[in-house]
Structure formats: C-alpha cells, structure tokens
Design an enzyme around this catalytic site. Structure first.
Site, PDB file in Angstrom:
ATOM      1  N   GLY A  74       0.784  -1.214   0.000  1.00 37.22           N
ATOM      2  CA  GLY A  74       0.000   0.000   0.000  1.00 37.22           C
ATOM      3  C   GLY A  74       0.822   1.272   0.000  1.00 37.22           C
ATOM      4  O   GLY A  74       0.464   2.258  -0.655  1.00 37.22           O
ATOM      5  N   THR A  75       1.939   1.273   0.717  1.00 39.51           N
ATOM      6  CA  THR A  75       2.761   2.484   0.786  1.00 39.51           C
ATOM      7  C   THR A  75       3.314   2.849  -0.590  1.00 39.51           C
ATOM      8  O   THR A  75       3.258   4.014  -1.009  1.00 39.51           O
ATOM      9  CB  THR A  75       3.908   2.296   1.791  1.00 39.51           C
ATOM     10  OG1 THR A  75       3.366   2.098   3.097  1.00 39.51           O
ATOM     11  CG2 THR A  75       4.819   3.513   1.815  1.00 39.51           C
ATOM     12  N   HIS A 211      -1.868  -7.965   2.637  1.00 38.24           N
ATOM     13  CA  HIS A 211      -1.752  -8.462   4.013  1.00 38.24           C
ATOM     14  C   HIS A 211      -2.862  -7.975   4.941  1.00 38.24           C
ATOM     15  O   HIS A 211      -2.971  -8.444   6.066  1.00 38.24           O
ATOM     16  CB  HIS A 211      -0.378  -8.111   4.599  1.00 38.24           C
ATOM     17  CG  HIS A 211      -0.200  -6.678   4.977  1.00 38.24           C
ATOM     18  ND1 HIS A 211      -0.258  -6.255   6.280  1.00 38.24           N
ATOM     19  CD2 HIS A 211       0.042  -5.584   4.232  1.00 38.24           C
ATOM     20  CE1 HIS A 211      -0.044  -4.953   6.329  1.00 38.24           C
ATOM     21  NE2 HIS A 211       0.133  -4.516   5.103  1.00 38.24           N
ATOM     22  N   THR A 247      11.373  -7.121 -11.263  1.00 38.24           N
ATOM     23  CA  THR A 247      10.970  -8.505 -11.452  1.00 38.24           C
ATOM     24  C   THR A 247       9.721  -8.808 -10.624  1.00 38.24           C
ATOM     25  O   THR A 247       9.652  -8.485  -9.447  1.00 38.24           O
ATOM     26  CB  THR A 247      12.104  -9.457 -11.040  1.00 38.24           C
ATOM     27  OG1 THR A 247      13.271  -9.153 -11.815  1.00 38.24           O
ATOM     28  CG2 THR A 247      11.707 -10.902 -11.267  1.00 38.24           C
ATOM     29  N   CYS A 339       4.761   6.955  16.260  1.00 34.07           N
ATOM     30  CA  CYS A 339       5.784   6.933  17.300  1.00 34.07           C
ATOM     31  C   CYS A 339       7.088   7.367  16.667  1.00 34.07           C
ATOM     32  O   CYS A 339       7.579   6.736  15.737  1.00 34.07           O
ATOM     33  CB  CYS A 339       5.901   5.533  17.884  1.00 34.07           C
ATOM     34  SG  CYS A 339       6.827   5.460  19.429  1.00 34.07           S
TER      35      CYS A 339
END
Length: 401
Positions: A74-75, A211, A247, A339
C-alpha cells in the site's frame, strides 16, 4: 518470549493472518522457477500465473485486468499514485501545483504529500473532518472550487484505518469530476470488509494491499485507469505498464489473488460475524469501563464504518501504558498513533477530529478479523478492568509529580 503463552490478537487492521488457501497457493508457487518476463517455457508459465491472478483481482474489485498495477504494498502504491499524478499533471500545466486531501490520511499518504510540499513546491489543502472522523464535503468542495485549474489531484481514503469510518468517496468524485481532476482513494483498510467496485466508484486510482485481507506482506496493487498516466517512481525493465519496473513476485501475486478471492466471496457472511463480535466487544468495554468513549460513526454498514474496528478513548489513561499492560496479559492491540524515535505522539486523526492531546494519547484500537472469536473478545473484557485501573493510577501519579 514464552512459547506457551496464549495470544489474543486484536490488531487485524495492522495485518491479519494469511488465510490457509493463500498459504497453499504461495507454497506451491515458491517451489516453481520462472521469471514472468522470460520467453521460455518456465517464464511463460510464470506469466500465465500472474495474468490469471491479475484477472481474478480485477474481477473482485470491479476493474479491468489492465488497470491492476502490482506494487510492493500500500505504501508504494500510494506514493506512485499521489507523486505520479502530481508530477504528470504539473508537467502538463505548471499551474497545477495543488493537492487536496483529508486530515486523517494514513502516513503512507500523509508523508508523501508532506514530502511533495517540502521538496516539490506542492501547495496542500487539507480537508477538515467532523467528530465522527468523516471529511466535511462542503469544505472539500470549497477548496477545489476556489481554483480548480490549479488542482493536480484529490485523494481521500475509503475508510479510516484508526476509526473505521467510511468516507463519502462518491461525493468527492462528483466534485472533482466537474473539473476533470483525477481522484485517488486509499482503500487498504476497506478491501475485504466492505464491497468495492472500482469502475462504479468513478475513481481514477485506488490502493489495495494483500496483508490486510489474508494475503502475504510485500504485495499490493494500484488500481488505475488506462487513460491515466502517472509519472513512475522507478525505472527499469518496464514491467506493469512501465509504471512499476522490477521482477514480478509470482508467488506473492498468486497468493494475493487467492486471498482477494476468499475475502470478497465471504465478505457478506464474514462482515456479519465480525460486526456481531464488535458489538459484543463494545458492549463489554462500556460495561466494565463506563467512562470509555467509542469513537467514529456508531452506525453499522458499508456507508458508515467498517465492521471490524473499535477505536476507544479511556479518559485519564495513556494508551501506550494500557497497550503494554494488555500485552503483558497476552492481548495485542494498537494505539493507532505514530511513534517518533520511541516518543509516543498523539493520533493526528483524533486531533483533526477536535480531541485534545491528552485524549488523543489515551486511545486504543481493537480490530477484529477472520480468526477472531468470542473467546478473544471475552479475554479482553476480563482483563480490561484491572488494566484500566493500573493505567489510571499511573497517570494520576505522573500528573501529581
């Protein structure tokens, strides 16, 4: 770590266990050899696996196979979307230097936008949100219509990762479409928990990742219309429409597709079961900690909030202290806050909703998933009174000193 310790996992919004079907597919593919860009038999077999997976994911998301661009997660997909759209639109018209996005985006989008402002001169309009964590549509409309010709892109997440609040994506698309402005949505948290239809949404780009819905870490996709051509972040072999060179990870992609199939096919049944567990959890929290505040939209349903997230503020407590006390009891959850160098920071989402810093630090996110049970919920409710009492006492001691 005590190997015999029983763990109650209530952090599925961070990552959820792989479904057995995806594990089986990935294990099978890991035993095979073949670069999907090679022309020999093994390469063609790998390519066939990738394209079948692409077709399956597209079908489950209401997209065309050619609109699925595989990324590492996602990032990367968010970065490709917002940076790529900004660069491409500004290159075609230097006046397009504005990005309109919401105050509650995940750091995977917040940080790239901040980077564009610092390094690329992007002007950023941040859309405020209401007390339930939903963007104020009129404010977004005002930001866009103040100078629509200067807007490079609009981005609004489909559902917030801390609260689970679903955003008015259709309204955002309608506003932007009047002026030909591309719209991106981070749907990472929403995928698998509420119905998604990329084509019907009118979006130009949408981010999903494996995930969060029972697939492996390390694979995701940017769903992007063929006519939209963002500037690539990486250059190399020209894979994935020349938008994401590198790849291709065949086992990851095959497992991603299987997880997507399982989660979407079971979505209605699973959402009802998880919503019931969430109600049991929220009722229990309120019973044992009467002053607890459940944040976000209280109404269930795909137009309101996700079924699996309960974000709770415990007045007078530090969320990090409660997290560690629960963890000592084998119950794992999240604060949902950033954090920095080990120093707890208040949630930017709650601050945007109008909470002060004390309240924003005193919150926990409990998130359910396909492996969650009533026993998990009951374990949390049993442990919570003593944990809350200790955290409250610790906060009082710190305040007194």
């Amino acid at each position: 770590m005590n190997a015999s310790r029983h763990t109650v996992y209530l952090d599925h919004a961070a990552t959820t266990p792989m479904v057995p079907e995806a594990i089986a597919v990935m294990t099978e593919q890991l035993a095979r050899t073949g670069n999907a860009s090679s022309l020999h038999g093994s390469g063609r077999a790998a390519r066939r696996t990738v394209e079948e997976a692409r077709e399956l994911i597209a079908e489950k998301l209401g997209a065309r196979p050619s609109e699925i661009v595989f990324c590492s997660g996602g990032t990367e997909a968010n970065n490709l979307a917002i940076k790529g759209l900004f660069w491409a639109r500004r290159d075609s018209d230097p006046h397009r230097d504005r990005i309109v996005f919401s105050a509650i985006e995940h750091h995977a989008l917040l940080d790239p936008v901040t980077w564009l402002a610092k390094h690329e001169g992007a002007r950023v309009d941040t859309t405020p949100v209401g007390r339930e964590g939903r963007i104020v549509v009129d404010a977004l409309r005002e930001a866009v219509e103040s100078d629509p010709a200067s807007v490079a892109a609009v981005t609004t997440m489909w559902a917030n990762n801390e609260l689970g609040t679903v955003q008015p994506v259709a309204d955002v698309v309608a506003i932007a479409r009047e002026h030909g402005i591309p719209v991106h949505s981070d749907a990472v948290q929403a995928a698998g928990y509420i119905p998604l239809d990329f084509d019907a949404s009118g979006l130009d780009a949408m981010t999903v990742t494996a995930h969060k819905l029972g697939g492996p870490v390390g694979i995701g996709a940017l769903v992007i219309r063929r006519e939209v051509e963002p500037t690539p972040l990486m250059h190399g072999g020209g894979q994935e429409r020349d938008l994401r060179s590198g790849t291709i990870g065949v086992p990851l992609i095959a497992a991603f597709a299987k997880a997507m199939e399982v989660s979407v096919d079971r979505q209605a049944e699973s959402a009802a079961r998880i919503e019931s567990l969430r109600a049991r959890m929220v009722d229990g929290i309120r019973r044992v900690v009467p002053d607890a505040i459940v944040n976000g939209d209280p109404e269930p349903g795909p137009q309101h909030r996700l079924p699996n997230i309960a974000h709770v503020t415990f007045p007078g407590c530090e969320g990090d202290a409660m997290l560690m006390l629960l963890d000592a009891q084998g119950i794992e959850c999240s604060t949902g806050s950033a954090c920095d160098a080990g120093v707890p920071q208040p949630s930017h989402v709650l601050l945007a909703m109008g909470y002060d810093e004390v309240a924003a630090r005193g919150s926990l996110r409990f998130s359910l998933g396909h492996t969650s049970t009533e026993a998990d919920v009951d374990a949390l409710i049993t442990a919570l009174p003593a944990v809350h009492e200790r955290a409250l006492a610790a906060s009082m001691v710190r305040s007194a000193s």
